[in-house]
Design a protein around this motif. Structure first.
Motif, PDB file in Angstrom:
ATOM      1  N   ASN A 168       0.832  -1.208   0.000  1.00 43.19           N
ATOM      2  CA  ASN A 168       0.000   0.000   0.000  1.00 43.19           C
ATOM      3  C   ASN A 168       0.863   1.252   0.000  1.00 43.19           C
ATOM      4  OD1 ASN A 168      -2.364  -1.472   0.013  1.00 43.19           O
ATOM      5  ND2 ASN A 168      -2.611  -1.378   2.231  1.00 43.19           N
ATOM      6  N   TYR A 169       1.902   1.274   0.793  1.00 43.61           N
ATOM      7  CA  TYR A 169       2.806   2.428   0.857  1.00 43.61           C
ATOM      8  C   TYR A 169       3.454   2.673  -0.501  1.00 43.61           C
ATOM      9  CZ  TYR A 169       6.642   5.463   2.157  1.00 43.61           C
ATOM     10  OH  TYR A 169       7.514   6.501   2.225  1.00 43.61           O
ATOM     11  N   THR A 170       3.894   1.602  -1.124  1.00 47.83           N
ATOM     12  CA  THR A 170       4.539   1.715  -2.427  1.00 47.83           C
ATOM     13  C   THR A 170       3.578   2.284  -3.456  1.00 47.83           C
ATOM     14  OG1 THR A 170       5.979  -0.137  -1.931  1.00 47.83           O
ATOM     15  CG2 THR A 170       5.723   0.416  -4.234  1.00 47.83           C
ATOM     16  N   GLU A 171       2.345   1.765  -3.468  1.00 47.64           N
ATOM     17  CA  GLU A 171       1.372   2.249  -4.448  1.00 47.64           C
ATOM     18  C   GLU A 171       1.013   3.710  -4.202  1.00 47.64           C
ATOM     19  OE1 GLU A 171      -1.689  -0.658  -3.958  1.00 47.64           O
ATOM     20  OE2 GLU A 171      -0.658  -2.116  -5.221  1.00 47.64           O
ATOM     21  N   GLN A 172       0.889   4.115  -2.950  1.00 45.89           N
ATOM     22  CA  GLN A 172       0.549   5.499  -2.628  1.00 45.89           C
ATOM     23  C   GLN A 172       1.715   6.440  -2.901  1.00 45.89           C
ATOM     24  OE1 GLN A 172      -0.720   5.378   1.420  1.00 45.89           O
ATOM     25  NE2 GLN A 172      -2.561   4.202   0.961  1.00 45.89           N
ATOM     26  N   GLY A 173       2.937   5.956  -2.761  1.00 47.74           N
ATOM     27  CA  GLY A 173       4.105   6.795  -2.927  1.00 47.74           C
ATOM     28  C   GLY A 173       4.715   6.754  -4.308  1.00 47.74           C
ATOM     29  N   GLY A 176       4.387   8.363  -7.132  1.00 49.45           N
ATOM     30  CA  GLY A 176       4.860   9.598  -7.739  1.00 49.45           C
ATOM     31  C   GLY A 176       6.153  10.074  -7.126  1.00 49.45           C
ATOM     32  N   HIS A 177       6.230  10.107  -5.814  1.00 42.41           N
ATOM     33  CA  HIS A 177       7.432  10.591  -5.141  1.00 42.41           C
ATOM     34  C   HIS A 177       8.623   9.672  -5.406  1.00 42.41           C
ATOM     35  CE1 HIS A 177       9.953  12.575  -2.244  1.00 42.41           C
ATOM     36  NE2 HIS A 177      10.167  11.430  -1.639  1.00 42.41           N
ATOM     37  N   ILE A 178       8.408   8.391  -5.348  1.00 40.33           N
ATOM     38  CA  ILE A 178       9.499   7.441  -5.579  1.00 40.33           C
ATOM     39  C   ILE A 178      10.030   7.584  -7.003  1.00 40.33           C
ATOM     40  CG2 ILE A 178      10.056   4.979  -5.782  1.00 40.33           C
ATOM     41  CD1 ILE A 178       8.166   4.545  -3.365  1.00 40.33           C
ATOM     42  N   SER A 179       9.142   7.746  -7.965  1.00 40.86           N
ATOM     43  CA  SER A 179       9.598   7.889  -9.350  1.00 40.86           C
ATOM     44  C   SER A 179      10.337   9.210  -9.551  1.00 40.86           C
ATOM     45  CB  SER A 179       8.429   7.772 -10.322  1.00 40.86           C
ATOM     46  OG  SER A 179       7.519   8.828 -10.145  1.00 40.86           O
ATOM     47  N   ASP A 180       9.998  10.229  -8.753  1.00 42.93           N
ATOM     48  CA  ASP A 180      10.735  11.495  -8.828  1.00 42.93           C
ATOM     49  C   ASP A 180      12.203  11.302  -8.439  1.00 42.93           C
ATOM     50  OD1 ASP A 180       8.417  12.767  -9.572  1.00 42.93           O
ATOM     51  OD2 ASP A 180       8.034  13.625  -7.588  1.00 42.93           O
ATOM     52  N   LEU A 181      12.471  10.274  -7.655  1.00 42.69           N
ATOM     53  CA  LEU A 181      13.829   9.985  -7.220  1.00 42.69           C
ATOM     54  C   LEU A 181      14.572   9.056  -8.186  1.00 42.69           C
ATOM     55  CD1 LEU A 181      13.069   9.417  -3.425  1.00 42.69           C
ATOM     56  CD2 LEU A 181      13.999  11.468  -4.508  1.00 42.69           C
ATOM     57  N   GLY A 182      13.906   8.667  -9.270  1.00 40.05           N
ATOM     58  CA  GLY A 182      14.539   7.820 -10.268  1.00 40.05           C
ATOM     59  C   GLY A 182      14.370   6.329 -10.019  1.00 40.05           C
ATOM     60  N   ALA A 183      13.487   5.964  -9.097  1.00 35.73           N
ATOM     61  CA  ALA A 183      13.250   4.555  -8.800  1.00 35.73           C
ATOM     62  C   ALA A 183      11.874   4.150  -9.323  1.00 35.73           C
ATOM     63  CB  ALA A 183      13.315   4.312  -7.294  1.00 35.73           C
ATOM     64  N   GLU A 184      11.683   2.872  -9.517  1.00 36.86           N
ATOM     65  CA  GLU A 184      10.399   2.349  -9.955  1.00 36.86           C
ATOM     66  C   GLU A 184       9.756   1.608  -8.794  1.00 36.86           C
ATOM     67  OE1 GLU A 184       8.599  -0.843 -13.162  1.00 36.86           O
ATOM     68  OE2 GLU A 184      10.598  -0.036 -13.457  1.00 36.86           O
ATOM     69  N   ALA A 185       8.556   2.000  -8.431  1.00 35.45           N
ATOM     70  CA  ALA A 185       7.853   1.368  -7.314  1.00 35.45           C
ATOM     71  C   ALA A 185       6.894   0.303  -7.839  1.00 35.45           C
ATOM     72  CB  ALA A 185       7.078   2.416  -6.542  1.00 35.45           C
ATOM     73  N   TYR A 186       6.899  -0.851  -7.212  1.00 32.49           N
ATOM     74  CA  TYR A 186       5.949  -1.897  -7.553  1.00 32.49           C
ATOM     75  C   TYR A 186       5.833  -2.845  -6.371  1.00 32.49           C
ATOM     76  CZ  TYR A 186      10.276  -4.350  -8.744  1.00 32.49           C
ATOM     77  OH  TYR A 186      11.530  -4.906  -8.715  1.00 32.49           O
ATOM     78  N   GLY A 187       4.685  -3.472  -6.253  1.00 32.57           N
ATOM     79  CA  GLY A 187       4.439  -4.389  -5.153  1.00 32.57           C
ATOM     80  C   GLY A 187       4.794  -5.815  -5.534  1.00 32.57           C
ATOM     81  N   LEU A 188       5.282  -6.552  -4.568  1.00 40.41           N
ATOM     82  CA  LEU A 188       5.619  -7.953  -4.773  1.00 40.41           C
ATOM     83  C   LEU A 188       4.949  -8.792  -3.698  1.00 40.41           C
ATOM     84  CD1 LEU A 188       9.483  -7.691  -5.311  1.00 40.41           C
ATOM     85  CD2 LEU A 188       7.756  -7.972  -7.069  1.00 40.41           C
ATOM     86  N   SER A 189       4.615 -10.009  -4.044  1.00 48.79           N
ATOM     87  CA  SER A 189       4.145 -10.937  -3.026  1.00 48.79           C
ATOM     88  C   SER A 189       5.333 -11.318  -2.152  1.00 48.79           C
ATOM     89  CB  SER A 189       3.555 -12.192  -3.678  1.00 48.79           C
ATOM     90  OG  SER A 189       4.592 -12.962  -4.277  1.00 48.79           O
TER      91      SER A 189
END
Length: 67
Positions: free
Chosen positions: A20-25, A27-40
């Motif tokens: 949930n944190y990753t999905e909500q964040g 935009g901010h994470i991508s601004d830092l040059g990282a790709e956010a995604y959830g994993l099982s």
């Protein structure tokens, strides 16, 4: 992350929170040059295991510590 002795039922709430944190964040994470995604839990475990296999020898050779 959890140690190997942590019950699967105890890992689920942390995994859900992190996802949930990753999905909500996203935009901010991508601004830092990282790709956010959830994993099982299983996918994350496989990712960590692959990174340990990939980088373990280099880290040991460098003498790096967690301190």
């Amino acid at each position: 992350m959890s140690n190997a002795g942590t019950r699967h039922s105890a890992k689920r709430p942390r995994n859900r929170w992190a996802k949930n944190y990753t999905e909500q964040g996203q935009g901010h994470i991508s601004d830092l040059g990282a790709e956010a995604y959830g994993l099982s839990t299983a996918e994350f475990t496989a990712l960590v295991d692959a990174d340990i296999k990939k980088w373990g020898d280099a880290v040991k050779a460098s003498g790096a510590t967690a301190d």
